[in-house]
Design a protein around this motif. Structure first.
Motif, PDB file in Angstrom:
ATOM      1  N   TRP A  77       0.824  -1.225   0.000  1.00 24.61           N
ATOM      2  CA  TRP A  77       0.000   0.000   0.000  1.00 24.61           C
ATOM      3  C   TRP A  77       0.846   1.257   0.000  1.00 24.61           C
ATOM      4  CZ3 TRP A  77      -0.667   3.764   4.031  1.00 24.61           C
ATOM      5  CH2 TRP A  77       0.103   3.532   5.173  1.00 24.61           C
ATOM      6  N   ARG A  78       2.112   1.136   0.421  1.00 23.95           N
ATOM      7  CA  ARG A  78       3.042   2.272   0.432  1.00 23.95           C
ATOM      8  C   ARG A  78       4.415   1.699   0.132  1.00 23.95           C
ATOM      9  NH1 ARG A  78       4.771   3.506   6.790  1.00 23.95           N
ATOM     10  NH2 ARG A  78       5.502   1.373   7.134  1.00 23.95           N
ATOM     11  N   PRO A  79       5.415   2.528  -0.226  1.00 25.73           N
ATOM     12  CA  PRO A  79       6.749   1.967  -0.425  1.00 25.73           C
ATOM     13  C   PRO A  79       7.153   1.190   0.830  1.00 25.73           C
ATOM     14  CG  PRO A  79       6.694   4.283  -1.101  1.00 25.73           C
ATOM     15  CD  PRO A  79       5.365   3.987  -0.453  1.00 25.73           C
ATOM     16  N   PRO A  80       7.591  -0.066   0.674  1.00 22.40           N
ATOM     17  CA  PRO A  80       7.879  -0.894   1.839  1.00 22.40           C
ATOM     18  C   PRO A  80       8.908  -0.260   2.776  1.00 22.40           C
ATOM     19  CG  PRO A  80       7.863  -2.230  -0.135  1.00 22.40           C
ATOM     20  CD  PRO A  80       7.747  -0.809  -0.594  1.00 22.40           C
ATOM     21  N   SER A  81       8.792  -0.605   4.036  1.00 15.59           N
ATOM     22  CA  SER A  81       9.774  -0.157   5.031  1.00 15.59           C
ATOM     23  C   SER A  81      11.151  -0.693   4.666  1.00 15.59           C
ATOM     24  CB  SER A  81       9.369  -0.671   6.406  1.00 15.59           C
ATOM     25  OG  SER A  81      10.454  -0.541   7.316  1.00 15.59           O
ATOM     26  N   ILE A  82      12.166   0.156   4.794  1.00 12.46           N
ATOM     27  CA  ILE A  82      13.528  -0.292   4.462  1.00 12.46           C
ATOM     28  C   ILE A  82      14.238  -0.913   5.669  1.00 12.46           C
ATOM     29  CG2 ILE A  82      13.745   1.375   2.581  1.00 12.46           C
ATOM     30  CD1 ILE A  82      15.670   2.971   4.471  1.00 12.46           C
ATOM     31  N   ARG A 229      10.370   7.889   8.762  1.00 14.84           N
ATOM     32  CA  ARG A 229       9.002   7.378   8.593  1.00 14.84           C
ATOM     33  C   ARG A 229       8.773   6.150   9.488  1.00 14.84           C
ATOM     34  NH1 ARG A 229       6.620   4.238   3.327  1.00 14.84           N
ATOM     35  NH2 ARG A 229       7.685   2.574   4.478  1.00 14.84           N
ATOM     36  N   THR A 230       9.780   5.313   9.611  1.00 12.72           N
ATOM     37  CA  THR A 230       9.660   4.144  10.493  1.00 12.72           C
ATOM     38  C   THR A 230       9.382   4.555  11.936  1.00 12.72           C
ATOM     39  OG1 THR A 230      10.856   2.487   9.203  1.00 12.72           O
ATOM     40  CG2 THR A 230      11.037   2.299  11.579  1.00 12.72           C
ATOM     41  N   PHE A 231      10.074   5.603  12.421  1.00 15.22           N
ATOM     42  CA  PHE A 231       9.761   6.105  13.781  1.00 15.22           C
ATOM     43  C   PHE A 231       8.267   6.373  13.914  1.00 15.22           C
ATOM     44  CE2 PHE A 231      14.179   8.223  14.301  1.00 15.22           C
ATOM     45  CZ  PHE A 231      14.662   7.124  14.983  1.00 15.22           C
TER      46      PHE A 231
HETATM   47  C1  OVM Z   1       8.242   0.525   9.580  1.00 21.14           C
HETATM   48  C2  OVM Z   1       7.410  -0.286  10.530  1.00 21.14           C
HETATM   49  C3  OVM Z   1       6.056  -0.116  10.544  1.00 21.14           C
HETATM   50  C4  OVM Z   1       5.274  -0.873  11.409  1.00 21.14           C
HETATM   51  C5  OVM Z   1       5.868  -1.785  12.246  1.00 21.14           C
HETATM   52  C6  OVM Z   1       7.205  -1.927  12.216  1.00 21.14           C
HETATM   53  C7  OVM Z   1       7.026  -3.671  13.831  1.00 21.14           C
HETATM   54  C8  OVM Z   1       7.993  -1.184  11.345  1.00 21.14           C
HETATM   55  O1  OVM Z   1       7.711   1.410   8.929  1.00 21.14           O
HETATM   56  O2  OVM Z   1       9.448   0.298   9.514  1.00 21.14           O
HETATM   57  O3  OVM Z   1       7.815  -2.821  13.038  1.00 21.14           O
END
Ligand code: OVM
Length: 393
Positions: A77-82, A229-231
């Motif tokens: 749904w969005r660019p995947p978390s890196i 963004r991960t934060f």
């Molecule tokens: C991220 C992310 C998002 C949700 C959970 C997560 C449990 C990481 O954007 O990196 O870790």
């Protein structure tokens, strides 16, 4: 394959969410690896099989997505978390940057400020006497100290919870709730990305520290943006919900609260025990990279495995008396934050928030009384409260 153990349980259904622990008991009794036919995915729910899956990143990959959606077949749904949605060795580089910024030196510097905020909030709640514990404490405290630490501007912070609901909602199947929630809040992801820009972060926060790591060449500036963004994806709702569940447990177990009141130094262990007993994060997902076998069950390539860490915390083969909430328990092998290379990178930060808030309560409040039923949020994703009516005596 004909011998596989199947279940009609649906972890995303209201019934399951209302009492996941009864469902986990059923699943653990069925066998180590169960096929959830409603979703066409595998699940594991014992401490040792959860550990096996979460430790073996060469077979159980995160590149297939952090939720139920299979990125090997479907669009994210969005660019995947890196950091979440990538495997070692690529993962190791981004993880290293995040580790440093969330490490003990920074946490030591943050503690005093957190204590001051928590003290004021608990004083204010106690002065009111009757409060919604979510409003007054468990949502209010993390929503102040975490964005402050990241270096986020003050306005619009309520959008952080909206974004969190999108992120964790996306880990589940795309139901009606999710689709309308995404449509109603279509502007929020862009707002979040804007707030993650370097120019919009204060120079003394951990967000800026990620960009400083980019100046040093440890990551690119584009990667720094994604790590900030991960934060904002993983760091807000998780702690709000965990602290809320911890407060609820302490209010429900007056004898445990009395021990904490007598020795506020137990606050850190009390929070950790609450996370074992009832964590905001109940499940994680992995996707197989090859055909494999787990506890005698053959699993094909690119199949989803749902890992019930919430059930692992209640596995009597690992924890004595697992259904007893005991704030003095010696917790060996906490799994409420996950484990292995992807074990929560912010867990020491989360523990600091939980410890400081519970300690501030224990130092100021004689007795916690539930004045009405706690209400759980209905939307999928994390496990957490929408309301916790309580009196602080
Ligand atoms: C991220 C992310 C998002 C949700 C959970 C997560 C449990 C990481 O954007 O990196 O870790």
């Amino acid at each position: 394959m004909s011998s596989r153990i199947t279940s009609t349980l649906d972890p995303f259904s209201p019934d399951f969410r209302a009492d996941p622990y009864a469902a986990y008991d059923q699943l653990r009794a069925l066998g180590p690896v169960v096929w959830l036919e409603q979703h066409g995915i595998w699940c594991v729910h014992h401490y040792d099989t959860c550990m096996k899956v979460l430790s073996n990143y060469e077979v159980y990959s995160n590149a297939g997505g952090g939720g139920i959606k299979n990125y090997f077949h479907e669009e994210p749904w969005r660019p995947p978390s890196i950091i979440l949605e990538v495997d070692p060795p690529d993962h190791t580089r981004t993880r290293t940057v995040m580790n440093r910024v969330l490490g003990p030196r920074i946490l030591r510097e943050l503690r005093e400020g957190f204590e001051a905020v928590a003290g004021t909030m608990v004083d204010e709640a106690r002065a009111l006497g009757d409060v919604d514990g979510v409003d007054a404490l468990s949502r209010r405290f993390p929503l102040k100290v975490f964005p402050d630490s990241v270096g986020l501007a003050e306005d619009g912070r309520d959008k952080l919870l909206v974004y969190g609901a999108m992120v964790f909602g996306a880990f589940g199947p795309e139901g009606d709730w999710y689709r309308s929630f995404m449509a109603e809040n279509a502007d929020v992801p862009a707002w979040i990305m804007d707030r993650c820009q370097r120019a919009n972060l204060s120079p003394d926060g951990i967000g800026e520290m990620i960009y400083a790591a980019a100046d040093d060449g440890q990551v690119t500036p584009e990667e720094a943006l994604m790590l900030v963004r991960t934060f904002l994806s993983a760091g807000v709702d998780t702690t709000v919900d965990s602290i809320g569940l911890a407060l609820k447990l302490l209010a429900e177990h007056p004898e445990q609260y009395a021990r904490l009141r007598a020795d506020p130094g137990l606050a850190r262990n009390a929070f950790d025990e609450a996370t074992r007993f009832d964590s905001s994060s109940q499940s994680l997902f992995r996707t197989t990279l090859c055909d494999t076998e787990l506890a005698g069950q053959a699993i094909g390539k690119h199949e989803k495995v749902m890992v019930f860490i919430g059930s692992a915390g209640r596995d009597g083969a690992h924890f004595d008396d697992p259904d007893t909430f005991d704030i003095t328990r010696r917790i060996k092998g906490q799994m409420g934050y996950g484990v292995g290379p992807h074990g929560c990178v912010g867990q020491m930060f989360a523990r600091l928030e939980g410890e400081v808030l519970l300690r501030a309560v224990a130092e100021r409040v004689d007795r916690l009384e539930l004045t009405g039923p706690a209400e759980f949020r209905l939307n999928p994703g994390l496990r957490g409260l929408s309301r916790l009516p309580m009196a602080l005596h």
